[in-house]
Design a protein around this motif. Structure first.
Motif, PDB file in Angstrom:
ATOM      1  N   GLU A  77       0.826  -1.219   0.000  1.00  0.00           N
ATOM      2  CA  GLU A  77       0.000   0.000   0.000  1.00  0.00           C
ATOM      3  C   GLU A  77       0.850   1.256   0.000  1.00  0.00           C
ATOM      4  OE1 GLU A  77      -3.472   0.563   2.661  1.00  0.00           O
ATOM      5  OE2 GLU A  77      -2.890  -1.430   3.357  1.00  0.00           O
ATOM      6  N   ASP A  78       1.838   1.290   0.893  1.00  0.00           N
ATOM      7  CA  ASP A  78       2.640   2.488   1.086  1.00  0.00           C
ATOM      8  C   ASP A  78       4.063   2.082   1.462  1.00  0.00           C
ATOM      9  OD1 ASP A  78       3.776   4.912   1.672  1.00  0.00           O
ATOM     10  OD2 ASP A  78       2.261   5.523   3.117  1.00  0.00           O
ATOM     11  N   PRO A  79       4.927   1.863   0.464  1.00  0.00           N
ATOM     12  CA  PRO A  79       6.289   1.391   0.756  1.00  0.00           C
ATOM     13  C   PRO A  79       7.059   2.298   1.709  1.00  0.00           C
ATOM     14  CG  PRO A  79       5.826   1.274  -1.587  1.00  0.00           C
ATOM     15  CD  PRO A  79       4.673   2.009  -0.951  1.00  0.00           C
ATOM     16  N   SER A  80       6.764   3.599   1.734  1.00  0.00           N
ATOM     17  CA  SER A  80       7.498   4.505   2.616  1.00  0.00           C
ATOM     18  C   SER A  80       7.113   4.330   4.079  1.00  0.00           C
ATOM     19  CB  SER A  80       7.260   5.958   2.193  1.00  0.00           C
ATOM     20  OG  SER A  80       5.908   6.320   2.414  1.00  0.00           O
ATOM     21  N   ALA A  81       5.963   3.712   4.365  1.00  0.00           N
ATOM     22  CA  ALA A  81       5.488   3.554   5.738  1.00  0.00           C
ATOM     23  C   ALA A  81       5.618   2.119   6.238  1.00  0.00           C
ATOM     24  CB  ALA A  81       4.032   3.994   5.830  1.00  0.00           C
ATOM     25  N   ALA A  82       6.374   1.297   5.537  1.00  0.00           N
ATOM     26  CA  ALA A  82       6.461  -0.124   5.877  1.00  0.00           C
ATOM     27  C   ALA A  82       6.951  -0.366   7.296  1.00  0.00           C
ATOM     28  CB  ALA A  82       7.358  -0.850   4.878  1.00  0.00           C
ATOM     29  N   GLY A  83       7.710   0.541   7.873  1.00  0.00           N
ATOM     30  CA  GLY A  83       8.221   0.337   9.217  1.00  0.00           C
ATOM     31  C   GLY A  83       7.354   0.943  10.301  1.00  0.00           C
ATOM     32  N   ALA A  84       6.211   1.542   9.938  1.00  0.00           N
ATOM     33  CA  ALA A  84       5.351   2.183  10.940  1.00  0.00           C
ATOM     34  C   ALA A  84       4.850   1.140  11.938  1.00  0.00           C
ATOM     35  CB  ALA A  84       4.178   2.884  10.271  1.00  0.00           C
ATOM     36  N   ALA A  85       4.873   1.475  13.216  1.00  0.00           N
ATOM     37  CA  ALA A  85       4.446   0.535  14.259  1.00  0.00           C
ATOM     38  C   ALA A  85       2.928   0.437  14.309  1.00  0.00           C
ATOM     39  CB  ALA A  85       4.983   0.981  15.605  1.00  0.00           C
ATOM     40  N   GLY A  86       2.436  -0.764  14.374  1.00  0.00           N
ATOM     41  CA  GLY A  86       1.010  -1.011  14.527  1.00  0.00           C
ATOM     42  C   GLY A  86       0.736  -1.551  15.917  1.00  0.00           C
ATOM     43  N   GLU A  87      -0.414  -2.165  16.075  1.00  0.00           N
ATOM     44  CA  GLU A  87      -0.773  -2.742  17.372  1.00  0.00           C
ATOM     45  C   GLU A  87      -1.654  -3.962  17.150  1.00  0.00           C
ATOM     46  OE1 GLU A  87      -3.744  -0.647  19.825  1.00  0.00           O
ATOM     47  OE2 GLU A  87      -4.043   0.654  18.096  1.00  0.00           O
ATOM     48  N   VAL A  88      -1.771  -4.779  18.181  1.00  0.00           N
ATOM     49  CA  VAL A  88      -2.687  -5.919  18.185  1.00  0.00           C
ATOM     50  C   VAL A  88      -3.630  -5.716  19.357  1.00  0.00           C
ATOM     51  CG1 VAL A  88      -2.922  -8.411  18.428  1.00  0.00           C
ATOM     52  CG2 VAL A  88      -0.997  -7.463  17.149  1.00  0.00           C
ATOM     53  N   LYS A  89      -4.922  -5.782  19.082  1.00  0.00           N
ATOM     54  CA  LYS A  89      -5.934  -5.648  20.141  1.00  0.00           C
ATOM     55  C   LYS A  89      -6.672  -6.970  20.286  1.00  0.00           C
ATOM     56  CE  LYS A  89      -8.302  -2.144  21.179  1.00  0.00           C
ATOM     57  NZ  LYS A  89      -7.793  -1.720  22.452  1.00  0.00           N
ATOM     58  N   ARG A  90      -7.022  -7.282  21.526  1.00  0.00           N
ATOM     59  CA  ARG A  90      -7.808  -8.478  21.834  1.00  0.00           C
ATOM     60  C   ARG A  90      -9.192  -8.016  22.264  1.00  0.00           C
ATOM     61  NH1 ARG A  90      -9.304 -10.963  26.473  1.00  0.00           N
ATOM     62  NH2 ARG A  90      -9.602 -13.200  26.371  1.00  0.00           N
ATOM     63  N   PHE A  91     -10.210  -8.531  21.584  1.00  0.00           N
ATOM     64  CA  PHE A  91     -11.596  -8.210  21.918  1.00  0.00           C
ATOM     65  C   PHE A  91     -12.280  -9.463  22.454  1.00  0.00           C
ATOM     66  CE2 PHE A  91     -10.576  -5.231  18.464  1.00  0.00           C
ATOM     67  CZ  PHE A  91     -10.913  -4.027  19.064  1.00  0.00           C
ATOM     68  N   ALA A  92     -12.817  -9.379  23.661  1.00  0.00           N
ATOM     69  CA  ALA A  92     -13.625 -10.458  24.228  1.00  0.00           C
ATOM     70  C   ALA A  92     -15.034 -10.290  23.681  1.00  0.00           C
ATOM     71  CB  ALA A  92     -13.620 -10.391  25.743  1.00  0.00           C
ATOM     72  N   LEU A  93     -15.512 -11.272  22.945  1.00  0.00           N
ATOM     73  CA  LEU A  93     -16.803 -11.162  22.273  1.00  0.00           C
ATOM     74  C   LEU A  93     -17.944 -11.739  23.080  1.00  0.00           C
ATOM     75  CD1 LEU A  93     -15.673 -12.045  18.670  1.00  0.00           C
ATOM     76  CD2 LEU A  93     -15.895  -9.783  19.719  1.00  0.00           C
ATOM     77  N   ALA A  94     -17.660 -12.658  23.975  1.00  0.00           N
ATOM     78  CA  ALA A  94     -18.721 -13.270  24.775  1.00  0.00           C
ATOM     79  C   ALA A  94     -18.151 -13.621  26.141  1.00  0.00           C
ATOM     80  CB  ALA A  94     -19.248 -14.532  24.088  1.00  0.00           C
ATOM     81  N   ALA A  95     -18.959 -13.424  27.124  1.00  0.00           N
ATOM     82  CA  ALA A  95     -18.532 -13.778  28.482  1.00  0.00           C
ATOM     83  C   ALA A  95     -18.463 -15.292  28.614  1.00  0.00           C
ATOM     84  CB  ALA A  95     -19.516 -13.205  29.495  1.00  0.00           C
ATOM     85  N   GLN A  96     -17.624 -15.730  29.516  1.00  0.00           N
ATOM     86  CA  GLN A  96     -17.552 -17.161  29.802  1.00  0.00           C
ATOM     87  C   GLN A  96     -18.895 -17.620  30.353  1.00  0.00           C
ATOM     88  OE1 GLN A  96     -15.231 -19.230  29.114  1.00  0.00           O
ATOM     89  NE2 GLN A  96     -13.608 -17.832  28.531  1.00  0.00           N
ATOM     90  N   PRO A  97     -19.344 -18.819  30.011  1.00  0.00           N
ATOM     91  CA  PRO A  97     -20.606 -19.297  30.566  1.00  0.00           C
ATOM     92  C   PRO A  97     -20.485 -19.478  32.075  1.00  0.00           C
ATOM     93  CG  PRO A  97     -19.501 -21.046  29.369  1.00  0.00           C
ATOM     94  CD  PRO A  97     -18.708 -19.788  29.150  1.00  0.00           C
ATOM     95  N   PRO A  98     -21.597 -19.295  32.811  1.00  0.00           N
ATOM     96  CA  PRO A  98     -21.519 -19.471  34.259  1.00  0.00           C
ATOM     97  C   PRO A  98     -21.192 -20.923  34.584  1.00  0.00           C
ATOM     98  CG  PRO A  98     -23.797 -19.190  33.554  1.00  0.00           C
ATOM     99  CD  PRO A  98     -22.928 -18.980  32.347  1.00  0.00           C
ATOM    100  N   PRO A  99     -20.520 -21.151  35.719  1.00  0.00           N
ATOM    101  CA  PRO A  99     -20.188 -22.544  36.075  1.00  0.00           C
ATOM    102  C   PRO A  99     -21.465 -23.333  36.353  1.00  0.00           C
ATOM    103  CG  PRO A  99     -19.604 -21.017  37.849  1.00  0.00           C
ATOM    104  CD  PRO A  99     -20.058 -20.196  36.678  1.00  0.00           C
ATOM    105  N   ALA A 100     -21.400 -24.599  36.068  1.00  0.00           N
ATOM    106  CA  ALA A 100     -22.552 -25.481  36.330  1.00  0.00           C
ATOM    107  C   ALA A 100     -22.776 -25.567  37.838  1.00  0.00           C
ATOM    108  CB  ALA A 100     -22.291 -26.852  35.748  1.00  0.00           C
TER     109      ALA A 100
END
Length: 104
Positions: A77-100
């Protein structure tokens, strides 16, 4: 970037123009393309409410309860920006089910 969830949902990395730059987010879509949820909160790199980096990688956990989203520049996309730092995000989409309940 895009990824399919185990339940058939689709995660899509999106960028939209906003005043002063672009807003980066992930849309979760159902099987017919209706938006279920929008995930954002990526680190800003420009004016308030903007992020210059697109979502370039998405992956669901095998159980579909977690989504990882990575941002960064593609050297294609942009060879001049190839070294730009990105990030990784973790999204929790569903809560853990309640214990039995314990048997009596």
């Amino acid at each position: 970037a895009l990824a399919f969830a185990p339940d058939g949902a689709l995660a899509v990395g999106v960028r939209r123009p906003v005043a002063g730059g672009h807003a980066t987010a992930v849309q979760l879509l159902d099987a017919v393309g209706k938006e279920r949820r929008r995930l954002d909160g990526f680190a800003a790199g420009g004016p308030p409410g903007t992020n210059p980096l697109p979502v370039t990688a998405l992956a669901f956990s095998p159980d579909g309860r977690t989504l990882l989203a990575g941002t960064g520049w593609s050297a294609v996309e942009d060879p001049s920006a190839a070294g730009a730092a990105g990030e990784v995000k973790r999204f929790a989409l569903a809560a853990q089910p309640p214990p039995a309940p314990a048997p009596d």
